[in-house]
Write a protein that holds these residues in place. Structure first.
Motif, mmCIF file in Angstrom:
data_model
loop_
_atom_site.group_PDB
_atom_site.id
_atom_site.type_symbol
_atom_site.label_atom_id
_atom_site.label_comp_id
_atom_site.label_asym_id
_atom_site.label_seq_id
_atom_site.Cartn_x
_atom_site.Cartn_y
_atom_site.Cartn_z
ATOM 1 N N GLU A 180 0.833 -1.200 0.000
ATOM 2 C CA GLU A 180 0.000 0.000 0.000
ATOM 3 C C GLU A 180 0.871 1.254 0.000
ATOM 4 O OE1 GLU A 180 -3.308 2.419 2.688
ATOM 5 O OE2 GLU A 180 -2.691 0.406 3.333
ATOM 6 N N LEU A 181 1.924 1.260 0.820
ATOM 7 C CA LEU A 181 2.834 2.403 0.884
ATOM 8 C C LEU A 181 3.485 2.651 -0.478
ATOM 9 C CD1 LEU A 181 4.354 4.589 2.520
ATOM 10 C CD2 LEU A 181 6.025 2.818 3.096
ATOM 11 N N LEU A 182 3.993 1.601 -1.086
ATOM 12 C CA LEU A 182 4.642 1.756 -2.392
ATOM 13 C C LEU A 182 3.656 2.210 -3.466
ATOM 14 C CD1 LEU A 182 7.036 -1.325 -2.349
ATOM 15 C CD2 LEU A 182 7.612 1.091 -1.985
ATOM 16 N N HIS A 183 2.419 1.722 -3.415
ATOM 17 C CA HIS A 183 1.396 2.162 -4.376
ATOM 18 C C HIS A 183 1.111 3.662 -4.209
ATOM 19 C CE1 HIS A 183 -2.191 2.227 -6.851
ATOM 20 N NE2 HIS A 183 -2.829 2.791 -5.831
ATOM 21 N N LEU A 184 0.997 4.102 -2.961
ATOM 22 C CA LEU A 184 0.745 5.529 -2.722
ATOM 23 C C LEU A 184 1.898 6.386 -3.229
ATOM 24 C CD1 LEU A 184 -0.778 5.450 0.872
ATOM 25 C CD2 LEU A 184 -1.970 6.028 -1.241
ATOM 26 N N ILE A 185 3.131 5.955 -2.968
ATOM 27 C CA ILE A 185 4.306 6.738 -3.348
ATOM 28 C C ILE A 185 4.544 6.710 -4.847
ATOM 29 C CG2 ILE A 185 6.827 6.853 -3.159
ATOM 30 C CD1 ILE A 185 6.499 5.903 -0.233
ATOM 31 N N ASP A 186 4.437 5.532 -5.453
ATOM 32 C CA ASP A 186 4.817 5.371 -6.855
ATOM 33 C C ASP A 186 3.701 5.656 -7.852
ATOM 34 O OD1 ASP A 186 7.300 4.596 -5.951
ATOM 35 O OD2 ASP A 186 6.872 2.437 -6.101
ATOM 36 N N THR A 187 2.444 5.473 -7.460
ATOM 37 C CA THR A 187 1.347 5.591 -8.413
ATOM 38 C C THR A 187 0.384 6.726 -8.081
ATOM 39 O OG1 THR A 187 1.475 3.199 -8.738
ATOM 40 C CG2 THR A 187 -0.492 4.298 -9.560
ATOM 41 N N GLU A 188 -0.249 6.617 -6.921
ATOM 42 C CA GLU A 188 -1.337 7.534 -6.599
ATOM 43 C C GLU A 188 -0.871 8.976 -6.382
ATOM 44 O OE1 GLU A 188 -5.318 7.466 -3.832
ATOM 45 O OE2 GLU A 188 -4.156 5.622 -4.127
ATOM 46 N N ARG A 189 0.169 9.165 -5.587
ATOM 47 C CA ARG A 189 0.639 10.529 -5.308
ATOM 48 C C ARG A 189 1.103 11.251 -6.573
ATOM 49 N NH1 ARG A 189 4.184 14.278 -3.644
ATOM 50 N NH2 ARG A 189 3.633 15.425 -1.767
ATOM 51 N N PRO A 190 1.934 10.631 -7.443
ATOM 52 C CA PRO A 190 2.347 11.330 -8.673
ATOM 53 C C PRO A 190 1.159 11.719 -9.557
ATOM 54 C CG PRO A 190 3.766 9.450 -8.299
ATOM 55 C CD PRO A 190 2.658 9.358 -7.293
ATOM 56 N N GLU A 191 0.115 10.879 -9.605
ATOM 57 C CA GLU A 191 -1.058 11.196 -10.414
ATOM 58 C C GLU A 191 -1.787 12.416 -9.853
ATOM 59 O OE1 GLU A 191 -3.944 11.130 -13.342
ATOM 60 O OE2 GLU A 191 -1.969 10.173 -13.267
ATOM 61 N N VAL A 192 -1.955 12.472 -8.536
ATOM 62 C CA VAL A 192 -2.633 13.619 -7.917
ATOM 63 C C VAL A 192 -1.790 14.879 -8.085
ATOM 64 C CG1 VAL A 192 -3.509 14.567 -5.745
ATOM 65 C CG2 VAL A 192 -3.936 12.178 -6.306
ATOM 66 N N VAL A 193 -0.471 14.772 -7.955
ATOM 67 C CA VAL A 193 0.412 15.924 -8.163
ATOM 68 C C VAL A 193 0.264 16.447 -9.594
ATOM 69 C CG1 VAL A 193 2.845 16.628 -8.360
ATOM 70 C CG2 VAL A 193 2.067 15.344 -6.360
ATOM 71 N N ARG A 194 0.162 15.538 -10.566
ATOM 72 C CA ARG A 194 -0.013 15.928 -11.962
ATOM 73 C C ARG A 194 -1.327 16.693 -12.143
ATOM 74 N NH1 ARG A 194 -2.712 14.593 -16.064
ATOM 75 N NH2 ARG A 194 -3.652 12.716 -15.193
ATOM 76 N N ILE A 195 -2.397 16.205 -11.533
ATOM 77 C CA ILE A 195 -3.703 16.871 -11.640
ATOM 78 C C ILE A 195 -3.665 18.246 -10.984
ATOM 79 C CG2 ILE A 195 -6.112 16.760 -10.847
ATOM 80 C CD1 ILE A 195 -5.893 13.682 -11.231
ATOM 81 N N VAL A 196 -3.053 18.332 -9.794
ATOM 82 C CA VAL A 196 -2.964 19.612 -9.083
ATOM 83 C C VAL A 196 -2.131 20.605 -9.889
ATOM 84 C CG1 VAL A 196 -2.049 20.746 -7.015
ATOM 85 C CG2 VAL A 196 -3.389 18.652 -6.788
ATOM 86 N N SER A 197 -1.046 20.166 -10.493
ATOM 87 C CA SER A 197 -0.206 21.046 -11.323
ATOM 88 C C SER A 197 -0.983 21.566 -12.529
ATOM 89 C CB SER A 197 1.035 20.306 -11.817
ATOM 90 O OG SER A 197 1.837 19.937 -10.755
ATOM 91 N N TRP A 198 -1.715 20.662 -13.157
ATOM 92 C CA TRP A 198 -2.522 21.073 -14.310
ATOM 93 C C TRP A 198 -3.594 22.076 -13.873
ATOM 94 C CZ3 TRP A 198 -7.799 20.121 -14.650
ATOM 95 C CH2 TRP A 198 -8.406 20.526 -15.845
ATOM 96 N N ALA A 199 -4.268 21.789 -12.739
ATOM 97 C CA ALA A 199 -5.327 22.673 -12.246
ATOM 98 C C ALA A 199 -4.761 24.036 -11.853
ATOM 99 C CB ALA A 199 -6.049 22.034 -11.070
ATOM 100 N N ALA A 200 -3.565 24.063 -11.276
ATOM 101 C CA ALA A 200 -2.946 25.328 -10.872
ATOM 102 C C ALA A 200 -2.596 26.172 -12.093
ATOM 103 C CB ALA A 200 -1.703 25.057 -10.038
#
Length: 183
Positions: A41-61
């Protein structure tokens, strides 16, 4: 400045998470399967989920006005939730003590990791597996080693009767079978 005009933060401490706290002075025992699940779960959050949310937040900003930008606002909130869960999992894994229940394979005594079939005074049979605090699932018969039932059963053997103190009174449990996974 009046406190009424200060924005409150959505940041919360790790104490609001669903898993119970580890009692003071005890170790965070966990099965190898539970340890692997938390680590995955930790590796999934770090490697997959967090980068995707960061990408969305960057695009939205990059779209401009952030005050009414739902993608930005909810993305930042989700990012805080992910970061909080990452901190929690990291702390739990750092203090985890992996205990392999298969070392007791063939034993008829109840220890951490045992799957126990017992009967209560009403004649009802229950099957439970004693697991770590981070992996309990009572609806599927997986109870924490610190639960009252697990504490009553621990160190008893097949055929033994143990006393369980419950809010509705005293119950006697008879251990019918003890199993451990094969090594």
């Amino acid at each position: 400045m009046n406190k009424a005009f200060v924005k409150e933060t959505d940041d919360e401490d790790d104490s609001d998470l669903a898993l119970p706290a580890i009692p003071a002075g005890t170790k965070n025992y966990i099965t190898p399967e539970g340890h692997k699940r938390l680590k995955d779960e930790l590796l999934h959050l770090i490697d997959t989920e967090r980068p995707e949310v960061v990408r969305i937040v960057s695009w939205a900003a990059s779209n401009g006005d952030r005050s009414e930008n739902g993608d930005y606002i909810y993305g930042k909130r989700r990012l805080r939730e992910i970061d909080r869960r990452i901190r929690f999992l990291t702390k739990r894994l750092d203090i985890a003590e992996v205990v392999d229940p298969s070392v007791h394979h063939g034993s008829n005594q109840v220890y951490f990791g045992a799957t126990v079939l017992y009967e209560n005074q009403a004649g009802e049979e229950h099957t439970i597996t004693i697991v770590g605090i981070d992996e309990f699932d009572p609806l599927n018969g997986r109870i924490s080693w610190i639960s009252p039932v697990a504490r009553a059963l621990t160190k008893a053997r097949e055929g033994d009767s143990v006393v369980l103190h419950t809010p509705s009174g005293v119950d006697e449990l008879v251990i019918l079978e003890v199993q451990y996974p094969a090594p």
